[in-house]
Design a protein around this motif. Structure first.
Motif, PDB file in Angstrom:
ATOM      1  N   VAL A  25       0.807  -1.192   0.055  1.00 18.96           N
ATOM      2  CA  VAL A  25       0.015  -0.059   0.004  1.00 18.96           C
ATOM      3  C   VAL A  25       0.980   1.524  -0.007  1.00 18.96           C
ATOM      4  CG1 VAL A  25      -1.536   1.483   1.393  1.00 18.96           C
ATOM      5  CG2 VAL A  25      -2.040  -0.906   1.068  1.00 18.96           C
ATOM      6  N   ALA A  26       1.837   1.248   0.709  1.00 22.59           N
ATOM      7  CA  ALA A  26       2.661   2.352   0.895  1.00 22.59           C
ATOM      8  C   ALA A  26       3.488   2.538  -0.596  1.00 22.59           C
ATOM      9  CB  ALA A  26       3.865   2.195   1.888  1.00 22.59           C
ATOM     10  N   THR A  27       4.001   1.462  -1.197  1.00 21.35           N
ATOM     11  CA  THR A  27       4.415   1.533  -2.391  1.00 21.35           C
ATOM     12  C   THR A  27       3.722   2.300  -3.278  1.00 21.35           C
ATOM     13  OG1 THR A  27       6.212  -0.262  -1.799  1.00 21.35           O
ATOM     14  CG2 THR A  27       5.600   0.301  -4.219  1.00 21.35           C
ATOM     15  N   THR A  28       2.306   1.807  -3.428  1.00 22.69           N
ATOM     16  CA  THR A  28       1.400   2.178  -4.353  1.00 22.69           C
ATOM     17  C   THR A  28       1.216   3.668  -4.274  1.00 22.69           C
ATOM     18  OG1 THR A  28       0.307   0.090  -4.300  1.00 22.69           O
ATOM     19  CG2 THR A  28      -1.161   2.074  -5.328  1.00 22.69           C
ATOM     20  N   THR A  29       1.075   4.227  -3.234  1.00 18.27           N
ATOM     21  CA  THR A  29       0.899   5.758  -2.597  1.00 18.27           C
ATOM     22  C   THR A  29       2.205   6.439  -3.541  1.00 18.27           C
ATOM     23  OG1 THR A  29      -0.168   5.046  -0.878  1.00 18.27           O
ATOM     24  CG2 THR A  29       0.559   7.503  -0.912  1.00 18.27           C
ATOM     25  N   PHE A  30       3.344   5.887  -3.245  1.00 22.70           N
ATOM     26  CA  PHE A  30       4.365   6.592  -3.719  1.00 22.70           C
ATOM     27  C   PHE A  30       4.760   6.703  -5.415  1.00 22.70           C
ATOM     28  CE2 PHE A  30       6.183   6.103   0.708  1.00 22.70           C
ATOM     29  CZ  PHE A  30       5.930   7.581   1.187  1.00 22.70           C
ATOM     30  N   VAL A  31       4.312   5.389  -5.601  1.00 20.62           N
ATOM     31  CA  VAL A  31       4.207   5.334  -7.318  1.00 20.62           C
ATOM     32  C   VAL A  31       3.196   6.180  -7.969  1.00 20.62           C
ATOM     33  CG1 VAL A  31       3.332   3.499  -8.991  1.00 20.62           C
ATOM     34  CG2 VAL A  31       4.690   2.692  -7.205  1.00 20.62           C
ATOM     35  N   ALA A  32       2.239   6.483  -7.295  1.00 18.70           N
ATOM     36  CA  ALA A  32       1.020   7.348  -7.857  1.00 18.70           C
ATOM     37  C   ALA A  32       1.839   8.950  -7.753  1.00 18.70           C
ATOM     38  CB  ALA A  32       0.024   7.637  -6.913  1.00 18.70           C
ATOM     39  N   THR A  33       2.565   9.358  -6.913  1.00 16.18           N
ATOM     40  CA  THR A  33       3.010  10.744  -7.164  1.00 16.18           C
ATOM     41  C   THR A  33       3.344  11.299  -8.431  1.00 16.18           C
ATOM     42  OG1 THR A  33       3.464  10.434  -4.797  1.00 16.18           O
ATOM     43  CG2 THR A  33       4.867  12.195  -6.002  1.00 16.18           C
ATOM     44  N   PRO A  34       4.314  10.646  -8.880  1.00 12.45           N
ATOM     45  CA  PRO A  34       4.834  11.495 -10.235  1.00 12.45           C
ATOM     46  C   PRO A  34       3.902  11.163 -11.246  1.00 12.45           C
ATOM     47  CG  PRO A  34       5.931   9.326 -10.072  1.00 12.45           C
ATOM     48  CD  PRO A  34       5.402   9.525  -8.580  1.00 12.45           C
ATOM     49  N   LEU A  35       2.836  10.278 -11.378  1.00  6.66           N
ATOM     50  CA  LEU A  35       1.721   9.987 -12.334  1.00  6.66           C
ATOM     51  C   LEU A  35       0.866  11.131 -12.112  1.00  6.66           C
ATOM     52  CD1 LEU A  35       1.327   6.131 -12.206  1.00  6.66           C
ATOM     53  CD2 LEU A  35       2.126   7.619 -14.131  1.00  6.66           C
ATOM     54  N   ILE A  36       0.533  11.559 -10.667  1.00 10.36           N
ATOM     55  CA  ILE A  36      -0.630  12.305 -10.519  1.00 10.36           C
ATOM     56  C   ILE A  36      -0.264  14.062 -10.620  1.00 10.36           C
ATOM     57  CG2 ILE A  36      -1.884  10.575  -9.323  1.00 10.36           C
ATOM     58  CD1 ILE A  36      -1.162  11.993  -6.808  1.00 10.36           C
ATOM     59  N   LEU A  37       1.152  14.097 -10.393  1.00  8.66           N
ATOM     60  CA  LEU A  37       1.373  15.518 -10.322  1.00  8.66           C
ATOM     61  C   LEU A  37       0.848  16.424 -11.271  1.00  8.66           C
ATOM     62  CD1 LEU A  37       3.345  17.249  -8.541  1.00  8.66           C
ATOM     63  CD2 LEU A  37       5.129  16.671 -10.062  1.00  8.66           C
ATOM     64  N   GLU A  45      -5.413  24.194 -10.720  1.00  9.19           N
ATOM     65  CA  GLU A  45      -4.937  25.391 -11.276  1.00  9.19           C
ATOM     66  C   GLU A  45      -3.641  26.197 -10.983  1.00  9.19           C
ATOM     67  OE1 GLU A  45      -8.460  27.892 -11.782  1.00  9.19           O
ATOM     68  OE2 GLU A  45      -9.606  26.309 -13.052  1.00  9.19           O
ATOM     69  N   ILE A  46      -2.856  25.345 -10.660  1.00 11.20           N
ATOM     70  CA  ILE A  46      -1.551  25.839 -10.212  1.00 11.20           C
ATOM     71  C   ILE A  46      -0.404  25.269 -11.229  1.00 11.20           C
ATOM     72  CG2 ILE A  46      -2.040  26.304  -7.773  1.00 11.20           C
ATOM     73  CD1 ILE A  46      -0.907  23.411  -7.095  1.00 11.20           C
ATOM     74  N   GLY A  47       0.811  25.758 -10.994  1.00  7.29           N
ATOM     75  CA  GLY A  47       1.995  25.421 -11.846  1.00  7.29           C
ATOM     76  C   GLY A  47       2.510  23.959 -11.386  1.00  7.29           C
ATOM     77  N   ILE A  48       3.334  23.299 -12.111  1.00  7.08           N
ATOM     78  CA  ILE A  48       3.731  22.125 -11.896  1.00  7.08           C
ATOM     79  C   ILE A  48       4.849  22.097 -10.725  1.00  7.08           C
ATOM     80  CG2 ILE A  48       5.728  22.058 -13.554  1.00  7.08           C
ATOM     81  CD1 ILE A  48       3.413  19.059 -13.068  1.00  7.08           C
ATOM     82  N   GLY A  49       5.523  23.048 -10.723  1.00  4.72           N
ATOM     83  CA  GLY A  49       6.542  23.271  -9.521  1.00  4.72           C
ATOM     84  C   GLY A  49       5.621  23.443  -8.268  1.00  4.72           C
ATOM     85  N   ARG A  50       4.892  24.206  -8.077  1.00  5.84           N
ATOM     86  CA  ARG A  50       4.062  24.475  -7.016  1.00  5.84           C
ATOM     87  C   ARG A  50       3.291  23.124  -6.636  1.00  5.84           C
ATOM     88  NH1 ARG A  50      -0.793  28.916  -5.777  1.00  5.84           N
ATOM     89  NH2 ARG A  50      -1.166  28.358  -3.712  1.00  5.84           N
ATOM     90  N   ALA A  51       2.841  22.478  -7.569  1.00  6.10           N
ATOM     91  CA  ALA A  51       2.032  21.211  -7.236  1.00  6.10           C
ATOM     92  C   ALA A  51       3.037  20.175  -6.502  1.00  6.10           C
ATOM     93  CB  ALA A  51       1.694  20.558  -8.509  1.00  6.10           C
ATOM     94  N   GLY A  52       4.326  20.342  -6.892  1.00  2.00           N
ATOM     95  CA  GLY A  52       5.160  19.452  -6.083  1.00  2.00           C
ATOM     96  C   GLY A  52       5.430  19.567  -4.486  1.00  2.00           C
ATOM     97  N   VAL A  53       4.749  20.572  -4.159  1.00  2.00           N
ATOM     98  CA  VAL A  53       4.868  20.909  -2.645  1.00  2.00           C
ATOM     99  C   VAL A  53       4.218  19.612  -1.773  1.00  2.00           C
ATOM    100  CG1 VAL A  53       4.030  22.366  -0.973  1.00  2.00           C
ATOM    101  CG2 VAL A  53       5.034  23.328  -2.971  1.00  2.00           C
ATOM    102  N   PHE A  54       2.991  19.243  -2.561  1.00  3.08           N
ATOM    103  CA  PHE A  54       2.359  18.135  -1.796  1.00  3.08           C
ATOM    104  C   PHE A  54       3.135  16.806  -1.586  1.00  3.08           C
ATOM    105  CE2 PHE A  54       1.279  15.989  -5.587  1.00  3.08           C
ATOM    106  CZ  PHE A  54       1.334  14.498  -5.281  1.00  3.08           C
ATOM    107  N   SER A  55       4.234  16.582  -2.536  1.00  3.64           N
ATOM    108  CA  SER A  55       4.891  15.531  -2.462  1.00  3.64           C
ATOM    109  C   SER A  55       5.924  15.623  -1.398  1.00  3.64           C
ATOM    110  CB  SER A  55       5.624  15.185  -3.657  1.00  3.64           C
ATOM    111  OG  SER A  55       6.594  14.111  -3.572  1.00  3.64           O
ATOM    112  N   ALA A  56       6.485  16.918  -1.297  1.00 10.28           N
ATOM    113  CA  ALA A  56       7.455  17.309  -0.124  1.00 10.28           C
ATOM    114  C   ALA A  56       6.891  17.162   1.296  1.00 10.28           C
ATOM    115  CB  ALA A  56       7.986  18.896  -0.605  1.00 10.28           C
ATOM    116  N   VAL A  57       5.771  17.881   1.406  1.00  2.21           N
ATOM    117  CA  VAL A  57       5.119  17.552   2.673  1.00  2.21           C
ATOM    118  C   VAL A  57       4.547  16.216   3.029  1.00  2.21           C
ATOM    119  CG1 VAL A  57       3.093  17.980   3.897  1.00  2.21           C
ATOM    120  CG2 VAL A  57       4.206  19.818   2.441  1.00  2.21           C
TER     121      VAL A  57
END
Length: 365
Positions: A25-37, A45-57
């Motif tokens: 389950v943990a792996t699936t969550t992290f696999v999703a990150t680059p796909l859903i960015l 309605e934000i830039g791709i760089g700003r959207a990456g903040v959710f992954s950092a948090v």
């Protein structure tokens, strides 16, 4: 066709099923990150760089969970269940909230739960090379199925559906709640890593900093630079995971684990300068094989150079998550400053520095 099923059956003989499922389950969550960015950027309605903040948090909270759990609590069935329920709630909230920053907060809660679950799994196997390999192989094995599944959901539904799927998957490990072995009593030296162990832990964090800075933007890179659609990119991620299965599952010795990590450093640079989909496939798939050849070897080296391997398991996971959490921020800055070429060069150099540090520790013993 039945190889993944047979492999999971093998894993059940040495690692409890609940730990296997929670790690998946943990792996699936992290696999999703680059796909859903890209979809997260479009949703809010934000830039791709700003959207990456959710992954950092999400990954910063993972650090807190994996590092602090081993110091504040003991492994237990109750903690296992509470962490899974926390993850379910965070995924449901992520699907329904309307504000980006509320969404970021929900991903922070998810990251905390994932950190605790990952620590619970590794606390039971660290120091046992075979069982650690059994847990490590769950990552690439899960990625084979998770990436195309998530890509299909994105292609035919939307990103909210992805989080509903993740919420449902987080309930699955509850069908087999594991029993936990308590660690030995703590003593004064337990909280301190010896110098060689400290170098290895720091190097793992730096590897993940450079790797995640590049890899979290691979989905966007595939769309913008290579002209590929999200589902095709998900198949590349699946192939990346499949390539890691035999290398993660290898039972023999893994000498010079740092040398294998030098190849992903090269791949990171190549990704920034190429634009042919075939080469994209070759580089991403080769990255998966080399990464999972290296990581279990580094874990084994860390356990060998540690006084208390079980506690170093939490330290290693926290350091890697710290690198992953800072990676998207670094990657966003590099893409904004110089594009994908700058991202590839800097990411590759960072990975190479860490890989050489690991080689020095192993060779100087």
């Amino acid at each position: 066709m039945f190889a993944p099923f047979r492999l999971l059956t093998t894993l059940r003989s040495s690692v409890e099923t609940g730990l296997v499922l929670a790690t998946a389950v943990a792996t699936t969550t992290f696999v999703a990150t680059p796909l859903i960015l890209p979809s997260i950027a479009a949703r809010f309605e934000i830039g791709i760089g700003r959207a990456g903040v959710f992954s950092a948090v999400q990954l910063a909270a993972f650090v807190v969970g994996s590092w602090s759990a081993g110091r504040l609590v003991d492994p237990s069935r109750r903690l296992f269940v509470l962490s899974l329920l926390m993850l379910v709630a965070a995924n449901v909230a992520s699907a329904e909230v309307q504000s980006f920053w509320t969404f970021v907060g929900a991903r922070g809660v998810a990251g905390l739960a994932l950190g605790i679950l990952t620590w619970l799994a590794y606390s039971q196997v660290f120091g046992d090379a075979d069982r650690t390999g059994d847990i490590a192989v769950i990552g690439p094995l899960t990625g084979v199925a998770a990436a195309p599944l998530l890509g299909a959901v994105l292609e035919w539904a939307d990103v909210q559906a992805v989080f509903w799927l993740l919420a449902g998957l987080a309930l699955v490990p509850l069908i087999s709640i594991p029993h936990f072995v308590l660690p030995p009593p703590k003593d004064a030296s337990r909280s301190r890593a010896v110098p060689q162990a400290f170098v290895l832990i720091a190097a793992l964090g730096i590897v993940m900093l450079g790797g995640s800075a590049v890899f979290v933007y691979v989905g966007a890179m595939g769309v913008e630079q290579y002209g590929m659609d999200p589902f095709m990119i998900s198949l590349v991620f699946s192939a990346n995971a499949a390539a890691g299965i035999p290398s993660a599952r290898w039972r023999g010795r893994r000498p010079l684990a740092g040398a294998w990590m030098l190849l992903p450093a090269l791949f990171a640079v190549l990704l920034g300068f190429m634009d042919q989909p075939v080469l994209f496939w070759v580089v991403i798939v080769s990255w998966g094989f080399c990464f999972w050849t290296s990581i279990p070897g580094i874990y084994a080296l860390l356990a060998e150079r540690s006084r208390h391997p079980a506690e170093r398991a939490g330290d290693a996971q926290a350091a890697m998550a710290a690198g992953r959490s800072a990676g998207p921020l670094l990657g966003g800055l590099l893409v904004g400053a110089g594009g994908f070429e700058t991202l590839g060069v800097v990411g590759g150099v960072v990975i190479a520095v860490a890989a050489l540090s690991i080689l020095v520790v192993e060779i100087r013993h």
